[in-house]
Design a protein around this motif. Structure first.
Motif, PDB file in Angstrom:
ATOM      1  N   MET A   1       0.851  -1.072   0.033  1.00  0.00           N
ATOM      2  CA  MET A   1      -0.074   0.100  -0.060  1.00  0.00           C
ATOM      3  C   MET A   1       0.941   1.425  -0.035  1.00  0.00           C
ATOM      4  O   MET A   1       1.728   1.118   0.378  1.00  0.00           O
ATOM      5  CB  MET A   1      -0.817   0.076   1.279  1.00  0.00           C
ATOM      6  CG  MET A   1      -1.941  -1.123   1.299  1.00  0.00           C
ATOM      7  SD  MET A   1      -3.146  -1.014   2.716  1.00  0.00           S
ATOM      8  CE  MET A   1      -3.921   0.521   2.235  1.00  0.00           C
ATOM      9  N   ALA A   2       0.455   2.177  -0.652  1.00  0.00           N
ATOM     10  CA  ALA A   2       1.128   3.637  -0.753  1.00  0.00           C
ATOM     11  C   ALA A   2       0.832   4.175   0.754  1.00  0.00           C
ATOM     12  O   ALA A   2      -0.008   3.575   1.653  1.00  0.00           O
ATOM     13  CB  ALA A   2       0.644   4.441  -1.890  1.00  0.00           C
ATOM     14  N   SER A   3       1.286   5.362   0.941  1.00  0.00           N
ATOM     15  CA  SER A   3       1.112   6.136   2.008  1.00  0.00           C
ATOM     16  C   SER A   3      -0.440   6.455   2.239  1.00  0.00           C
ATOM     17  O   SER A   3      -1.002   6.481   1.407  1.00  0.00           O
ATOM     18  CB  SER A   3       1.914   7.392   2.198  1.00  0.00           C
ATOM     19  OG  SER A   3       1.245   8.553   1.247  1.00  0.00           O
ATOM     20  N   GLN A   4      -0.954   6.823   3.444  1.00  0.00           N
ATOM     21  CA  GLN A   4      -2.361   6.995   3.853  1.00  0.00           C
ATOM     22  C   GLN A   4      -2.670   8.471   3.144  1.00  0.00           C
ATOM     23  O   GLN A   4      -3.731   8.661   2.244  1.00  0.00           O
ATOM     24  CB  GLN A   4      -2.297   7.192   5.238  1.00  0.00           C
ATOM     25  CG  GLN A   4      -3.864   7.448   5.528  1.00  0.00           C
ATOM     26  CD  GLN A   4      -4.131   7.196   7.285  1.00  0.00           C
ATOM     27  OE1 GLN A   4      -3.270   7.396   7.987  1.00  0.00           O
ATOM     28  NE2 GLN A   4      -5.214   6.942   7.594  1.00  0.00           N
ATOM     29  N   ALA A   5      -1.501   9.334   3.237  1.00  0.00           N
ATOM     30  CA  ALA A   5      -1.821  10.595   2.308  1.00  0.00           C
ATOM     31  C   ALA A   5      -2.273  10.377   0.870  1.00  0.00           C
ATOM     32  O   ALA A   5      -2.954  11.085   0.397  1.00  0.00           O
ATOM     33  CB  ALA A   5      -0.904  11.639   2.577  1.00  0.00           C
ATOM     34  N   HIS A   6      -1.520   9.458   0.277  1.00  0.00           N
ATOM     35  CA  HIS A   6      -1.834   9.303  -1.039  1.00  0.00           C
ATOM     36  C   HIS A   6      -3.112   8.833  -1.254  1.00  0.00           C
ATOM     37  O   HIS A   6      -3.641   9.246  -2.259  1.00  0.00           O
ATOM     38  CB  HIS A   6      -0.761   8.291  -1.433  1.00  0.00           C
ATOM     39  CG  HIS A   6      -0.968   7.510  -2.739  1.00  0.00           C
ATOM     40  ND1 HIS A   6      -0.540   8.285  -4.177  1.00  0.00           N
ATOM     41  CD2 HIS A   6      -1.511   6.565  -3.414  1.00  0.00           C
ATOM     42  CE1 HIS A   6      -0.625   7.795  -5.154  1.00  0.00           C
ATOM     43  NE2 HIS A   6      -1.567   6.623  -4.916  1.00  0.00           N
ATOM     44  N   TYR A   7      -3.779   8.252  -0.632  1.00  0.00           N
ATOM     45  CA  TYR A   7      -5.230   7.752  -0.974  1.00  0.00           C
ATOM     46  C   TYR A   7      -6.090   8.640  -0.302  1.00  0.00           C
ATOM     47  O   TYR A   7      -7.208   9.027  -1.137  1.00  0.00           O
ATOM     48  CB  TYR A   7      -5.606   6.422  -0.162  1.00  0.00           C
ATOM     49  CG  TYR A   7      -4.788   5.287  -0.650  1.00  0.00           C
ATOM     50  CD1 TYR A   7      -4.669   4.613  -2.135  1.00  0.00           C
ATOM     51  CD2 TYR A   7      -3.792   4.664   0.253  1.00  0.00           C
ATOM     52  CE1 TYR A   7      -3.899   3.758  -2.417  1.00  0.00           C
ATOM     53  CE2 TYR A   7      -2.980   3.631  -0.193  1.00  0.00           C
ATOM     54  CZ  TYR A   7      -3.014   3.305  -1.404  1.00  0.00           C
ATOM     55  OH  TYR A   7      -2.300   2.199  -1.845  1.00  0.00           O
ATOM     56  N   GLY A   8      -6.136   9.200   1.093  1.00  0.00           N
ATOM     57  CA  GLY A   8      -7.071   9.986   1.620  1.00  0.00           C
ATOM     58  C   GLY A   8      -8.469   9.316   1.582  1.00  0.00           C
ATOM     59  O   GLY A   8      -8.415   8.139   1.557  1.00  0.00           O
ATOM     60  N   LEU A   9      -9.693   9.921   1.595  1.00  0.00           N
ATOM     61  CA  LEU A   9     -10.755   9.178   1.532  1.00  0.00           C
ATOM     62  C   LEU A   9     -11.230   8.494   0.491  1.00  0.00           C
ATOM     63  O   LEU A   9     -12.064   7.853   0.279  1.00  0.00           O
ATOM     64  CB  LEU A   9     -12.032  10.344   1.684  1.00  0.00           C
ATOM     65  CG  LEU A   9     -12.010  10.760   3.362  1.00  0.00           C
ATOM     66  CD1 LEU A   9     -13.110  11.845   3.662  1.00  0.00           C
ATOM     67  CD2 LEU A   9     -12.143   9.821   4.295  1.00  0.00           C
ATOM     68  N   ALA A  10     -10.499   8.749  -0.688  1.00  0.00           N
ATOM     69  CA  ALA A  10     -10.535   7.909  -2.007  1.00  0.00           C
ATOM     70  C   ALA A  10     -10.391   6.518  -1.837  1.00  0.00           C
ATOM     71  O   ALA A  10     -11.022   5.559  -2.643  1.00  0.00           O
ATOM     72  CB  ALA A  10      -9.918   8.580  -3.236  1.00  0.00           C
ATOM     73  N   LEU A  11      -9.924   6.127  -0.699  1.00  0.00           N
ATOM     74  CA  LEU A  11      -9.414   4.670  -0.551  1.00  0.00           C
ATOM     75  C   LEU A  11     -10.984   3.938  -0.162  1.00  0.00           C
ATOM     76  O   LEU A  11     -11.191   2.621  -0.632  1.00  0.00           O
ATOM     77  CB  LEU A  11      -8.569   4.338   0.593  1.00  0.00           C
ATOM     78  CG  LEU A  11      -8.241   3.144   1.201  1.00  0.00           C
ATOM     79  CD1 LEU A  11      -7.609   2.337  -0.175  1.00  0.00           C
ATOM     80  CD2 LEU A  11      -7.388   2.958   2.477  1.00  0.00           C
ATOM     81  N   VAL A  12     -11.970   4.521   0.342  1.00  0.00           N
ATOM     82  CA  VAL A  12     -13.210   4.050   0.748  1.00  0.00           C
ATOM     83  C   VAL A  12     -13.833   3.646  -0.855  1.00  0.00           C
ATOM     84  O   VAL A  12     -14.497   2.587  -0.730  1.00  0.00           O
ATOM     85  CB  VAL A  12     -14.093   5.211   1.249  1.00  0.00           C
ATOM     86  CG1 VAL A  12     -15.493   4.790   1.324  1.00  0.00           C
ATOM     87  CG2 VAL A  12     -13.533   5.592   2.557  1.00  0.00           C
ATOM     88  N   LEU A  13     -13.507   4.323  -1.700  1.00  0.00           N
ATOM     89  CA  LEU A  13     -14.458   4.084  -3.237  1.00  0.00           C
ATOM     90  C   LEU A  13     -13.426   2.910  -3.877  1.00  0.00           C
ATOM     91  O   LEU A  13     -13.637   3.129  -5.352  1.00  0.00           O
ATOM     92  CB  LEU A  13     -14.871   5.365  -3.676  1.00  0.00           C
ATOM     93  CG  LEU A  13     -15.560   6.107  -2.835  1.00  0.00           C
ATOM     94  CD1 LEU A  13     -16.102   7.359  -3.419  1.00  0.00           C
ATOM     95  CD2 LEU A  13     -16.730   5.445  -2.391  1.00  0.00           C
ATOM     96  N   GLY A  14     -12.448   2.642  -3.603  1.00  0.00           N
ATOM     97  CA  GLY A  14     -11.678   1.676  -4.305  1.00  0.00           C
ATOM     98  C   GLY A  14     -10.477   2.303  -4.975  1.00  0.00           C
ATOM     99  O   GLY A  14      -9.819   1.799  -5.814  1.00  0.00           O
ATOM    100  N   GLY A  15      -9.983   3.393  -4.378  1.00  0.00           N
ATOM    101  CA  GLY A  15      -8.828   4.238  -4.617  1.00  0.00           C
ATOM    102  C   GLY A  15      -7.375   3.358  -4.548  1.00  0.00           C
ATOM    103  O   GLY A  15      -6.431   3.880  -5.065  1.00  0.00           O
ATOM    104  N   GLY A  16      -7.468   2.333  -3.732  1.00  0.00           N
ATOM    105  CA  GLY A  16      -6.334   1.524  -3.449  1.00  0.00           C
ATOM    106  C   GLY A  16      -6.508   0.414  -4.496  1.00  0.00           C
ATOM    107  O   GLY A  16      -7.350   0.048  -5.100  1.00  0.00           O
ATOM    108  N   GLU A  17      -5.487  -0.583  -4.351  1.00  0.00           N
ATOM    109  CA  GLU A  17      -5.602  -1.802  -4.778  1.00  0.00           C
ATOM    110  C   GLU A  17      -5.291  -2.879  -3.724  1.00  0.00           C
ATOM    111  O   GLU A  17      -4.443  -3.056  -2.933  1.00  0.00           O
ATOM    112  CB  GLU A  17      -4.407  -1.908  -5.859  1.00  0.00           C
ATOM    113  CG  GLU A  17      -4.706  -0.965  -7.140  1.00  0.00           C
ATOM    114  CD  GLU A  17      -3.632  -1.078  -8.169  1.00  0.00           C
ATOM    115  OE1 GLU A  17      -2.365  -1.620  -7.787  1.00  0.00           O
ATOM    116  OE2 GLU A  17      -4.068  -0.662  -9.330  1.00  0.00           O
ATOM    117  N   VAL A  18      -5.954  -4.002  -4.117  1.00  0.00           N
ATOM    118  CA  VAL A  18      -6.001  -5.613  -3.261  1.00  0.00           C
ATOM    119  C   VAL A  18      -5.773  -6.431  -4.257  1.00  0.00           C
ATOM    120  O   VAL A  18      -6.401  -6.131  -5.449  1.00  0.00           O
ATOM    121  CB  VAL A  18      -7.143  -5.468  -2.237  1.00  0.00           C
ATOM    122  CG1 VAL A  18      -7.347  -4.463  -1.284  1.00  0.00           C
ATOM    123  CG2 VAL A  18      -8.318  -5.585  -3.111  1.00  0.00           C
TER     124      VAL A  18
END
Length: 779
Positions: free
Chosen positions: A433-450
């Motif tokens: 995972m990238a840093s928390q600041a990289h995602y922000g609240l966009a992580l909620v909507l699939g902004g990260g990757e799994v």
């Protein structure tokens, strides 16, 4: 000295020398032969026999595990004096030399088992007298260093069986599809005679679809005749030898669950292992069910540009992976079929939303019937939108989850403390995972990757009441105790919310699934990935549709593409195994059922007309009395709110819904009629209770606004959500009055100097809200 003393001394010397050779440290005979690996499913069915490091099919099996019939047959056929000679048999050598060089007959080597092992081990050319002499010397050297059992074991594990098949264990799997200890007597004796001339006998046999070739059959029958002389006649065995027997072709070796097996083999080699047998957690029948359903799904969707799919099934009872399909077609290079899609990082879309709500339940942010706002909203610089571009207004947490509304999910995530979603995913083992600041609240909507495997682990954790355990592909992998990431109460309540998600084909399904299904879809940004993940009975199932090159496609919508595949697989599994049952669910001790007002999700006041039940955690779930429905005294002469004291002859009491201005605006936009509370008369007092205080929505919290030059025209928009009874809002900046606006109207303010300021909104009831904003000067 008497002669017998000399003989005894000589014998003692020989024994000492022999013991020295035997006891001197030397590597076992198996060390020089790399092994294949036979991998089996949880029912003992062969999934694959891998090639060894030197590209052979070879499995080392201890002599003690060899069937006695096979060992005796080999000794009878190859070397009846094996137990007695010193590695070579002078009589056999002399007879072979006489036939070969004197009589000029067919070449005979007179080799013992030890000599054959020497030829194989040291790669000798034994067709010349010098080569034969070296073979005898090497055989004698082996006898000095190794026991008879070690030599026999090594020969049985390295004897040639045609092509690249070596050893009886590999030959048993290749030609009969079974382990050596399950061979019948005819099969064992067939294997015993093949190494004498493997190329000719196998070429002849494999060309004959009806049974053994004539040469192999004759050799086997001759050996059986010697067997009967040594072991006695047996009518049952005679009957067995009259039955037809055929060898499988090496191309018939199974190549099942290729992505899962590749992963196991790779991990085994990275760990430095070379296990001849690995039992997996896979179930071949379930594996084939998933493969068939994925092929059919891609065939149906192929004309819409959907070219690939992946899926995996996990047993939540032991975290064993029962099926893993990494692509729709492993052998299709056009779709990069050998890539394991279950291990690829991809955007999960909305499939992470259940964990946001579970964390919210755990942290007292909501309960399943908490009413959330699905209205235009900004969260700092992040302004999310819903997939359909519409807003529903007030929506329960359960409906927001099952209908995958983005705004409520982001709001819940914004209220999380510790852990938030990012910390939760890190604790759950989501890698890279990238840093928390990289995602922000966009992580909620699939902004990260799994990966799919990580997502399956998360859903298995939810099914196991919040306890995270690692997935298992090998049967010998330890069963971890696990670590708790969610409370039992939050897991139970979240699953109950997912259970209420109607299946996409509910209207056309004649017979619904006999077990409840807890599921959630996901669609990544740009329509690159369509997901559905969920659980039923003891299983967690995750499916993905898309293309490995990441190309977007409007057909890749979770509920339209992935959900039908998910339910086809689930229905097929439930039909395949009628014994599957729902795990023994019990309501956690700290979860209660309470009555709430359906309009607000809060405890009902005296005027709430519609009530329902929800799960609730005392001391944790949010609790307050609903104030949406409020009584208002109406002056029958004016239709306005009456002023106290009330005259019964000219007043009546009516109950109105007091919705905040942002929700009232959504109702109006959607064409949903809501009776507005009456205007207040000139009473100078509150009409009905305190109501809700204003809530500033702009300026955005944490945002910086720019001031460009002395005569800049950039303005800051002031917006606020207010209670339904409010008619006017007054704005102040640093306690200086700026202006007034009606509910729903925007007031614009232009900054004169950079720095930090405080904006404050006060409604006509004296209730207020404040927000800090920052003005930055830009040249």
């Amino acid at each position: 000295m008497p002669r017998w003393h000399n003989a005894l001394a000589a014998a003692s010397f020989v024994l000492v020398v022999l013991a020295a050779f035997r006891l001197w440290p030397h590597e076992p005979l198996s060390a020089a032969l790399p092994s294949s690996t036979a991998l089996y499913d949880d029912q003992g069915k062969l999934l694959r026999l891998t090639l060894s490091a030197d590209d052979k099919y070879r499995l080392w099996v201890p002599l003690a595990d060899m069937p006695a019939a096979l060992v005796d047959g080999v000794l009878l056929h190859e070397d009846a004096w094996f137990r007695w000679h010193p590695g070579f048999n002078p009589v056999s050598l002399a007879r072979g030399a006489f036939v070969t060089y004197v009589q000029g007959g067919n070449r005979q080597g007179g080799s013992t088992i030890t000599m054959q092992l020497a030829r194989l081990k040291y790669r000798l050319n034994t067709r010349t007298p010098a080569g034969k002499a070296e073979q005898v010397a090497r055989a004698f050297w082996l006898e000095l260093r190794y026991s008879k059992n070690e030599i026999l074991e090594a020969y049985l594990n390295s004897a040639p069986y045609g092509r690249n098949v070596e050893g009886v264990a590999a030959a048993s799997l290749v030609y009969f599809g079974k382990a050596p200890d399950r061979l019948s007597l005819p099969e064992a004796l067939t294997l015993a005679v093949i190494p004498q001339d493997p190329t000719r006998r196998l070429r002849e046999t494999l060309a004959d679809d009806d049974g053994l070739g004539a040469g192999l059959a004759a050799a086997r029958d001759r050996l059986y005749a010697r067997w009967r002389d040594a072991h006695g006649a047996d009518a049952a065995n005679d009957a067995l030898f009259r039955l037809p027997l055929a060898l499988k072709h090496p191309s018939e070796l199974p190549f099942a669950a290729p992505h899962a097996i590749d992963q196991i083999v790779r991990e085994n080699r990275m760990a430095g292992g070379e296990a001849p047998r690995i039992d997996t957690t896979l179930d071949l029948a379930l594996q084939r069910t998933l493969e068939r359903q994925l092929r059919e799904a891609v065939k149906r969707l192929g004309e819409r540009g959907v070219g690939n799919a992946a899926a995996m099934l996990v047993d939540t009872r032991d975290l064993g992976i029962k099926a893993m399909v990494g692509s729709a077609d492993y052998f299709n290079a056009g779709i990069a079929g050998q890539v394991n899609g279950t291990a690829a990082k991809r955007s999960p879309g909305s499939t992470l939303k259940p964990f946001i709500y579970a964390l919210g339940i755990d942290q007292g942010v909501l309960h399943p019937r908490t009413v959330l706002r699905d209205v235009p909203s900004s969260f700092g610089p992040f302004t999310p939108e819903n997939y359909d571009g519409r807003f529903l207004g007030p929506v329960t947490a359960t409906d927001a989850l099952v209908r995958s509304r983005n705004i409520p999910a982001v709001w819940v995530a914004s209220q999380l403390a510790s852990p938030d979603l990012y910390d939760f995913l890190k604790s759950a083992g989501v890698a890279r995972m990238a840093s928390q600041a990289h995602y922000g609240l966009a992580l909620v909507l699939g902004g990260g990757e799994v990966t799919m495997q990580e997502l399956a682990t998360l859903y298995a954790m939810l099914a196991n009441r919040g306890v995270l355990k690692p997935l298992r592909l090998r049967a010998d992998a330890p069963r971890a105790a696990g670590v708790r990431l969610l409370s039992e109460e939050a897991s139970f309540m979240t699953l109950d919310m997912l259970r209420q998600n109607p299946r996409p084909d509910e209207a056309t399904t004649a017979t619904p699934a006999r077990l409840p299904i807890y599921w959630k879809t996901g669609t990544s940004w740009g329509f690159r990935d369509a997901w559905t993940a969920g659980s039923f009975g003891p299983y967690v199932l995750v499916v993905w549709l898309g293309n490995f090159d990441g190309a977007g496609n409007p057909a890749l919508i979770g509920v339209e593409a992935a959900a039908p595949l998910f339910f086809r697989i689930a229905d097929a599994i439930l039909a395949q195994d009628r014994t599957l049952a729902e795990p023994a669910w019990t309501v956690p001790a700290h979860v209660k059922r309470v009555e709430v007002c359906l309009a607000s999700g809060d405890l009902p006041n005296a005027w709430c007309p519609q009530r329902g039940m929800t799960w609730f955690i005392p001391g944790k779930s949010p609790i307050r009395v609903s104030d949406v429905h409020r009584p208002v005294a109406i002056d029958t002469r004016t239709g306005l709110a009456a002023c106290a004291p009330y005259d019964p002859a000219t007043t009546r009491t009516e109950v109105y819904e007091f919705w905040p201005s942002d929700l009232a605006r959504v109702f109006a936009q959607a064409g949903i009629p809501r009776r507005k509370p009456p205007a207040q008369g000139d009473c100078g007092e509150l009409v009905a209770g305190d109501g809700q205080a204003p809530r500033i929505t702009s300026p955005v919290r944490g945002a910086a606004y720019t001031l460009r030059g002395a005569h800049a025209d950039e303005r800051v928009a002031f917006n606020v959500t207010v209670d339904a009874g409010v008619r006017q809002v007054y704005w102040f900046v640093d306690d200086a009055y700026v202006g007034a606006a009606a509910p729903g109207e925007t007031l614009f303010w232009q900054a004169q100097t950079p720095g930090r300021h405080v904006a404050r909104a006060v409604d006509d009831r004296g209730r207020g809200d404040a927000r800090e904003l920052r003005i930055v000067a830009v040249d």
